[in-house]
Design a protein around this motif. Structure first.
Motif, PDB file in Angstrom:
ATOM      1  N   GLY A 297       0.680  -1.387   0.161  1.00 29.98           N
ATOM      2  CA  GLY A 297       0.434   0.046   0.145  1.00 29.98           C
ATOM      3  C   GLY A 297       0.631   0.709  -0.528  1.00 29.98           C
ATOM      4  N   ARG A 298       1.928   1.383   0.337  1.00 27.21           N
ATOM      5  CA  ARG A 298       2.955   2.580  -0.198  1.00 27.21           C
ATOM      6  C   ARG A 298       3.224   2.817  -1.610  1.00 27.21           C
ATOM      7  N   PHE A 299       2.766   4.351  -1.648  1.00 26.40           N
ATOM      8  CA  PHE A 299       2.984   4.898  -3.329  1.00 26.40           C
ATOM      9  C   PHE A 299       4.427   5.282  -3.746  1.00 26.40           C
ATOM     10  N   TRP A 300       4.775   4.297  -4.980  1.00 25.83           N
ATOM     11  CA  TRP A 300       6.529   5.150  -5.157  1.00 25.83           C
ATOM     12  C   TRP A 300       6.051   5.948  -6.606  1.00 25.83           C
ATOM     13  N   VAL A 301       6.633   7.328  -6.423  1.00 23.33           N
ATOM     14  CA  VAL A 301       6.781   8.067  -7.328  1.00 23.33           C
ATOM     15  C   VAL A 301       7.822   8.872  -7.052  1.00 23.33           C
ATOM     16  N   GLY A 302       8.105   9.646  -9.114  1.00 23.41           N
ATOM     17  CA  GLY A 302       8.772  10.060  -9.265  1.00 23.41           C
ATOM     18  C   GLY A 302       9.029  11.633  -9.901  1.00 23.41           C
ATOM     19  N   THR A 303       9.964  12.130  -9.607  1.00 20.43           N
ATOM     20  CA  THR A 303      10.045  14.204 -10.071  1.00 20.43           C
ATOM     21  C   THR A 303      10.705  14.144 -11.372  1.00 20.43           C
ATOM     22  N   MET A 304      10.231  14.487 -11.978  1.00 23.73           N
ATOM     23  CA  MET A 304      10.814  14.919 -13.770  1.00 23.73           C
ATOM     24  C   MET A 304      11.359  16.667 -13.083  1.00 23.73           C
ATOM     25  N   ASP A 305      12.561  17.037 -14.286  1.00 27.35           N
ATOM     26  CA  ASP A 305      12.598  18.296 -15.487  1.00 27.35           C
ATOM     27  C   ASP A 305      11.791  18.891 -15.456  1.00 27.35           C
ATOM     28  N   ASN A 306      11.102  20.134 -15.350  1.00 29.21           N
ATOM     29  CA  ASN A 306      10.093  20.177 -16.523  1.00 29.21           C
ATOM     30  C   ASN A 306      10.545  21.236 -17.668  1.00 29.21           C
ATOM     31  N   GLN A 307      12.055  21.197 -18.301  1.00 30.25           N
ATOM     32  CA  GLN A 307      12.740  21.151 -18.699  1.00 30.25           C
ATOM     33  C   GLN A 307      13.620  20.258 -20.112  1.00 30.25           C
ATOM     34  N   LEU A 308      12.883  19.341 -19.141  1.00 32.95           N
ATOM     35  CA  LEU A 308      13.695  17.730 -19.553  1.00 32.95           C
ATOM     36  C   LEU A 308      14.893  17.675 -19.882  1.00 32.95           C
ATOM     37  N   HIS A 309      16.167  18.256 -19.262  1.00 27.71           N
ATOM     38  CA  HIS A 309      17.631  17.495 -19.675  1.00 27.71           C
ATOM     39  C   HIS A 309      17.794  17.680 -18.036  1.00 27.71           C
ATOM     40  N   ARG A 310      17.739  19.045 -16.905  1.00 22.81           N
ATOM     41  CA  ARG A 310      18.067  18.708 -15.373  1.00 22.81           C
ATOM     42  C   ARG A 310      18.026  17.666 -15.311  1.00 22.81           C
ATOM     43  N   PRO A 311      19.102  17.117 -14.330  1.00 21.87           N
ATOM     44  CA  PRO A 311      19.164  15.614 -13.524  1.00 21.87           C
ATOM     45  C   PRO A 311      18.469  16.216 -11.949  1.00 21.87           C
ATOM     46  N   ASN A 312      17.236  16.724 -12.205  1.00 19.50           N
ATOM     47  CA  ASN A 312      16.980  17.179 -10.849  1.00 19.50           C
ATOM     48  C   ASN A 312      16.077  16.632 -10.549  1.00 19.50           C
ATOM     49  N   GLY A 313      14.917  15.781 -11.011  1.00 18.74           N
ATOM     50  CA  GLY A 313      14.161  14.264 -10.665  1.00 18.74           C
ATOM     51  C   GLY A 313      14.811  13.738  -9.212  1.00 18.74           C
TER      52      GLY A 313
ATOM     53  N   ASP B 181       0.484   6.535   5.542  1.00 23.08           N
ATOM     54  CA  ASP B 181       0.591   8.266   6.691  1.00 23.08           C
ATOM     55  C   ASP B 181       1.338   9.345   6.267  1.00 23.08           C
ATOM     56  N   GLY B 182       1.544   9.285   4.819  1.00 22.28           N
ATOM     57  CA  GLY B 182       2.482  10.204   4.036  1.00 22.28           C
ATOM     58  C   GLY B 182       3.355  10.501   4.461  1.00 22.28           C
ATOM     59  N   ALA B 183       4.103  10.568   4.932  1.00 25.63           N
ATOM     60  CA  ALA B 183       5.868  10.214   4.951  1.00 25.63           C
ATOM     61  C   ALA B 183       6.257   9.939   3.727  1.00 25.63           C
ATOM     62  N   VAL B 184       7.422  10.559   3.720  1.00 34.46           N
ATOM     63  CA  VAL B 184       8.160  10.435   2.491  1.00 34.46           C
ATOM     64  C   VAL B 184       9.401  11.103   2.492  1.00 34.46           C
ATOM     65  N   LEU B 185       9.757   9.082   2.011  1.00 27.98           N
ATOM     66  CA  LEU B 185      11.565   8.989   1.903  1.00 27.98           C
ATOM     67  C   LEU B 185      11.471   8.989   0.703  1.00 27.98           C
ATOM     68  N   LYS B 186      12.573   9.721   0.572  1.00 29.27           N
ATOM     69  CA  LYS B 186      13.632   9.911  -1.142  1.00 29.27           C
ATOM     70  C   LYS B 186      14.741   8.910  -1.155  1.00 29.27           C
ATOM     71  N   ILE B 187      14.549   7.620  -2.094  1.00 33.79           N
ATOM     72  CA  ILE B 187      14.780   6.356  -2.463  1.00 33.79           C
ATOM     73  C   ILE B 187      15.952   6.935  -3.405  1.00 33.79           C
ATOM     74  N   ASP B 188      16.374   7.710  -4.605  1.00 28.73           N
ATOM     75  CA  ASP B 188      17.188   7.888  -5.085  1.00 28.73           C
ATOM     76  C   ASP B 188      17.029   9.180  -5.907  1.00 28.73           C
ATOM     77  N   GLY B 189      18.334   9.851  -6.467  1.00 30.17           N
ATOM     78  CA  GLY B 189      18.135  10.909  -7.025  1.00 30.17           C
ATOM     79  C   GLY B 189      18.915  11.024  -8.539  1.00 30.17           C
ATOM     80  N   ASP B 190      19.170  12.225  -8.999  1.00 27.27           N
ATOM     81  CA  ASP B 190      20.384  12.232  -9.928  1.00 27.27           C
ATOM     82  C   ASP B 190      19.089  12.053 -11.404  1.00 27.27           C
ATOM     83  N   VAL B 191      18.105  12.129 -11.015  1.00 23.58           N
ATOM     84  CA  VAL B 191      16.501  11.264 -12.574  1.00 23.58           C
ATOM     85  C   VAL B 191      16.504  12.739 -13.084  1.00 23.58           C
TER      86      VAL B 191
END
Length: 299
Positions: free
Chosen positions: A115-131, A139-149
């Motif tokens: 029941g945990r939600f896994w979700v990613g973010t992305m760069d709105n300019q489509l080229h920077r590793p911001n995600g 319960d709403g707790a957020v854990l960062k799993i990986d970066g440089d996306v």
């Protein structure tokens, strides 16, 4: 409209014009296929028994993803925040803001067997590793799993729930991780499918009952099925340039639904591609798995 491609019958069941159709999910409770248009924000549904298509406008600039919930409402993204929406009343309850201060948005997510939600973010300019890749607990707790996306996409789970698939579309790579279902920790990240040499853009994905992973290729006009060992065993051309995501649906989970986009197509391409932005349905490709629900997990 019905077309035939490599022995598969492909039906455009909703001939819309989604700018960026995404995140199709089959809901066994409503017996409907639900999906979103990210850039013309709306939540849509299709009833295969009647052909009815409904659309509900959504707030924000981007509606990046959605998930079913144990309570029957919908988990939805508005830009960088997640909220829950009661489809019947329209009542909204904010859940969490995943990031702040970055030129990013939420994009693509899926619920695991706990029941945990896994979700990613992305760069709105489509080229920077911001995600980044995140895990959102019930319960709403957020854990960062990986970066440089650059562009997070293609989140899916193996049938036993112990392998997480995650794609960075603009790096042209799909990764696999080992997932401990009890504590939600991922380890052993490795490359599952590498398309850097071709520059192909793997987008959304889903897994079938055989543990094979289906991927849509944005700007590639095709679906690709990988075996669990990463080898390719089927390539299916489509009548749209920009397929975005896919899921199995229908009462027996044997219809493969594919969302698509008109984004980036020129006027000439739009004229030559009347099914761009449509919801496609394909029979005879296998059987899928029921979607997990946020806060609940296995149905």
């Amino acid at each position: 409209m019905n077309v035939h491609s490599a022995s598969a019958s492909i039906d455009a069941v909703v001939q819309g014009a989604d700018q960026l159709g995404e995140t199709p999910l089959w809901c066994e409770r409503t017996q409907r296929l639900w999906w979103i248009d990210i850039e013309q924000p709306k939540l849509q549904s299709f009833d295969p028994s009647t052909g009815a298509h409904d659309a509900m406008p959504l707030p924000g600039t981007f509606a990046g993803t959605q998930a079913l919930t144990g309570q029957g409402d919908r988990l939805l993204a508005e830009d960088l925040a997640l909220y829950r929406l009661d489809i019947g009343s329209g009542a909204r309850r904010d859940v969490v803001s995943v990031e702040q201060g970055l030129d990013n948005r939420l994009n693509d997510g899926r619920v695991d067997a706990r029941g945990r939600f896994w979700v990613g973010t992305m760069d709105n300019q489509l080229h920077r590793p911001n995600g980044s890749l995140y895990r959102i607990d019930p319960d709403g707790a957020v854990l960062k799993i990986d970066g440089d996306v650059i562009v997070a996409n293609g989140i899916a789970f193996s049938p036993d729930g112990r392998t997480l698939y995650f794609t960075d579309t603009r790096r042209h790579i799909c990764y696999a991780y080992d997932l401990d279902l009890d504590d939600g920790v991922v380890t052993n990240r490795r490359v599952f499918a590498d398309h850097t040499s071709s520059g192909d853009r793997p987008d959304g994905s889903c897994v079938d009952v055989d543990g094979c992973i289906w991927m849509a290729f944005f700007a590639g006009g095709r679906l690709v099925r990988h075996r669990p060992d990463g080898t390719v065993d089927r390539v299916l051309p489509l009548p749209v340039t920009n397929p975005t995501c896919l899921c199995f649906g229908g009462a027996d989970l044997r219809t493969l639904y594919v969302t698509s986009a008109t984004k980036f197509l020129s006027p000439a391409q739009r004229a030559a591609e009347p099914l761009a932005g449509s919801l496609l349905a394909i029979e005879g490709l296998g059987q899928g798995l029921p979607e997990n629900r946020f806060g609940l997990g296995r149905n």
